[in-house]
Design a protein around this motif. Structure first.
Motif, PDB file in Angstrom:
ATOM      1  N   ALA A  58      72.445  23.553  42.865  1.00 43.26           N
ATOM      2  CA  ALA A  58      71.874  23.203  44.026  1.00 43.26           C
ATOM      3  C   ALA A  58      71.772  24.495  44.851  1.00 43.26           C
ATOM      4  O   ALA A  58      70.955  24.735  45.889  1.00 43.26           O
ATOM      5  N   LYS A  59      72.803  25.446  44.929  1.00 45.92           N
ATOM      6  CA  LYS A  59      72.753  26.836  45.439  1.00 45.92           C
ATOM      7  C   LYS A  59      72.109  27.802  44.815  1.00 45.92           C
ATOM      8  O   LYS A  59      71.832  28.856  45.517  1.00 45.92           O
ATOM      9  N   GLY A  60      71.817  27.522  43.710  1.00 50.86           N
ATOM     10  CA  GLY A  60      71.172  28.685  42.856  1.00 50.86           C
ATOM     11  C   GLY A  60      72.252  29.866  42.779  1.00 50.86           C
ATOM     12  O   GLY A  60      71.935  30.996  42.891  1.00 50.86           O
ATOM     13  N   PRO A 144      81.363  25.325  48.469  1.00 51.83           N
ATOM     14  CA  PRO A 144      80.833  26.919  49.139  1.00 51.83           C
ATOM     15  C   PRO A 144      80.278  26.710  50.442  1.00 51.83           C
ATOM     16  O   PRO A 144      80.005  25.493  50.826  1.00 51.83           O
ATOM     17  N   SER A 145      80.020  27.756  50.995  1.00 54.27           N
ATOM     18  CA  SER A 145      78.933  27.749  52.382  1.00 54.27           C
ATOM     19  C   SER A 145      77.389  26.965  51.798  1.00 54.27           C
ATOM     20  O   SER A 145      77.155  27.234  50.629  1.00 54.27           O
ATOM     21  N   ALA A 146      76.901  26.125  52.571  1.00 54.20           N
ATOM     22  CA  ALA A 146      75.703  25.456  52.226  1.00 54.20           C
ATOM     23  C   ALA A 146      74.372  26.126  52.347  1.00 54.20           C
ATOM     24  O   ALA A 146      73.371  25.456  52.675  1.00 54.20           O
ATOM     25  N   ASN A 147      74.306  27.317  52.001  1.00 52.92           N
ATOM     26  CA  ASN A 147      73.013  28.062  51.965  1.00 52.92           C
ATOM     27  C   ASN A 147      72.735  28.084  50.634  1.00 52.92           C
ATOM     28  O   ASN A 147      73.489  28.076  49.638  1.00 52.92           O
ATOM     29  N   LEU A 148      71.422  28.486  50.433  1.00 52.40           N
ATOM     30  CA  LEU A 148      71.021  28.912  49.197  1.00 52.40           C
ATOM     31  C   LEU A 148      71.456  30.435  48.796  1.00 52.40           C
ATOM     32  O   LEU A 148      71.797  31.123  49.823  1.00 52.40           O
ATOM     33  N   PRO A 152      72.256  34.111  54.677  1.00 49.75           N
ATOM     34  CA  PRO A 152      73.421  33.674  55.643  1.00 49.75           C
ATOM     35  C   PRO A 152      73.840  32.215  55.278  1.00 49.75           C
ATOM     36  O   PRO A 152      73.159  31.305  55.261  1.00 49.75           O
ATOM     37  N   SER A 153      75.157  32.041  55.554  1.00 53.80           N
ATOM     38  CA  SER A 153      75.689  30.734  55.804  1.00 53.80           C
ATOM     39  C   SER A 153      75.193  30.041  56.955  1.00 53.80           C
ATOM     40  O   SER A 153      75.040  30.761  57.902  1.00 53.80           O
ATOM     41  N   PRO A 154      74.890  28.587  56.772  1.00 53.88           N
ATOM     42  CA  PRO A 154      74.368  27.861  57.563  1.00 53.88           C
ATOM     43  C   PRO A 154      75.290  27.508  58.814  1.00 53.88           C
ATOM     44  O   PRO A 154      76.599  27.174  58.464  1.00 53.88           O
ATOM     45  N   ARG A 239      74.698  40.251  46.436  1.00 50.11           N
ATOM     46  CA  ARG A 239      73.702  40.486  47.471  1.00 50.11           C
ATOM     47  C   ARG A 239      73.885  39.550  48.670  1.00 50.11           C
ATOM     48  O   ARG A 239      74.120  38.088  48.333  1.00 50.11           O
ATOM     49  N   HIS A 240      74.035  39.565  49.665  1.00 54.14           N
ATOM     50  CA  HIS A 240      74.612  38.683  50.677  1.00 54.14           C
ATOM     51  C   HIS A 240      73.854  38.846  51.982  1.00 54.14           C
ATOM     52  O   HIS A 240      73.709  40.052  52.556  1.00 54.14           O
ATOM     53  N   TYR A 241      73.239  38.144  52.807  1.00 57.23           N
ATOM     54  CA  TYR A 241      73.047  37.983  54.104  1.00 57.23           C
ATOM     55  C   TYR A 241      71.749  38.557  54.468  1.00 57.23           C
ATOM     56  O   TYR A 241      71.423  38.774  55.794  1.00 57.23           O
TER      57      TYR A 241
END
Ligand code: TXA
Ligand code: MG
Length: 350
Positions: A58-60, A144-148, A152-154, A239-241
């Motif tokens: 779901a998060k990829g 985990p945080s609910a972002n793709l 950034p984390s939602p 890679r993040h955010y």
């Protein structure tokens, strides 16, 4: 997949009914997005390898990046990890709350959930919706945080909906997250010392004061992970955010920043500015998008705004973004850590 979107409300029967439905969903192997005091989480049964696989899909997200398991009370950690006296001290001082502790895992947590590691990350959130959801589910919730992956984390249910509609069974909407950056992650090492893997609301200063134990700050918290180096926390590799326009962090007062930005002469600029500096940036760059970040000393507001701003800026057609470089202590360290990643380590000291 059809996603059920439910507004939660502790005051009404219907509002808590949503949490009951979500707990049934978790028990049946489903995926539920739920609020915590840090950011929204994407949860499923933490004792099921299949559930972990569904989260990664779901998060990829790459499946070597382990998940945090969420428990309803600090004592439950011993069901999933080898807890010790230091864990007890940390739990007494900071749980429930925005602290995640990495310890040696027990077999009750599948390898898929912990990304193949011998350790597991455990957190006991303070948010009442998260707490009730875990209790009613009767298991720990891997989340985990609910972002793709990469975004950034939602911090708000609307951001969750952008990323997760059609990818999860349910979204529990409880408005805006309290803190806005992910939990502090600390690892208990075999020799009983601590290593800070991710800074957050619980600061290194507070961790040291509460435990009296030496605390190392992992190099990757304030710098770039060296090419080929093993990541103490797998999430550090990714890679993040990063917003779509390049972000540069500027260290220096408003006047120096204005001079630098003028000199660079980028076309469509966005500037994240402390409230005190907003009027000067507006006057210097009437065409630019100026985003106010909260007062210079108000790091709690900045933490609350950062991810919201990073997402917002992606909706504006920008070619270059500038933001101030936070300090490296207190909650500033959490901001620093997220912002150097968002900026791909592009820092200019003026
Ligand atoms: O505030 C939070 O912690 C949120 C909410 C939902 O609880 N969760 C969160 O999870 O931020 P996530 O998956 O986005 O970030 C967890 C980080 C990842 O970077 C992962 O690599 C690291 O924790 N991690 C998990 N288990 C670990 C372990 N056993 N050893 C080292 N790092 C670990
Ligand atoms: Mg995350």
């Amino acid at each position: 997949m059809k996603t059920e979107y439910i507004k939660v409300d502790f005051e009404t029967e219907a509002g808590t009914q949503g949490i009951r439905l979500a707990a049934e969903c978790i028990k049946n192997g489903g995926l539920v997005v739920f609020p915590t005091e840090t950011v929204y989480g994407l949860g499923a049964d933490g004792t099921s390898a299949d559930a972990a696989k569904r989260i990664y899909e779901a998060k990829g997200r790459p499946s070597d990046n382990p998940l945090i398991i969420h428990i309803a009370q600090p004592e439950d950690a011993s069901l999933y990890a080898e807890t010790d006296a230091i864990y007890k001290t940390l739990a007494d001082a900071f749980m429930p709350g925005p602290l995640t502790v990495v310890m040696k895992a027990k077999e009750s947590v599948p390898l898929a959930t912990r990304g193949g590691l011998s350790t597991v990350a455990v957190r006991c959130p303070a948010h009442p919706v998260a707490n009730l959801l875990i209790r009613l589910s009767g298991v720990c919730i891997a989340a985990p945080s609910a972002n793709l992956s990469g975004k950034p984390s939602p911090t708000d249910a609307r951001q969750v909906a952008e990323d997760m509609m059609g990818r999860v069974d349910m979204i529990l909407d409880d408005g805006s997250a309290d803190f806005g950056l992910e939990s502090t992650i600390v690892k208990i090492e075999e020799d009983g010392s601590l290593t800070l893997l991710r800074p957050g609301r619980i600061t290194p200063e507070e961790l040291k004061a509460a435990t009296g134990v030496p605390l190392a700050i992992s190099d990757a918290v304030t710098g770039k992970l060296k090419e080929g180096a093993a990541a103490p926390s797998p999430g550090m590799k990714y890679r993040h955010y990063a917003p779509s326009a390049p972000l540069t962090l500027l260290e220096g007062d408003a006047e120096k920043c204005i001079g630098f930005i003028k000199n660079e002469g980028s076309a469509a600029i966005g500037i994240i500015a402390y409230d005190e500096d907003v009027p000067r940036f507006r006057a210097a760059f009437p065409e630019a998008r100026i985003y106010s970040f909260g007062k210079r000393e108000d790091e709690l507001t900045q933490a609350h705004e950062l991810f919201k701003l990073l997402r917002l800026m992606d909706k504006d057609p920008l070619t270059q973004i500038y933001a101030p470089l936070p300090r490296k202590s207190g909650i500033g360290l959490a901001l620093y850590n997220r912002m150097i990643r968002a900026a791909s380590h592009s820092i200019v000291r003026l």
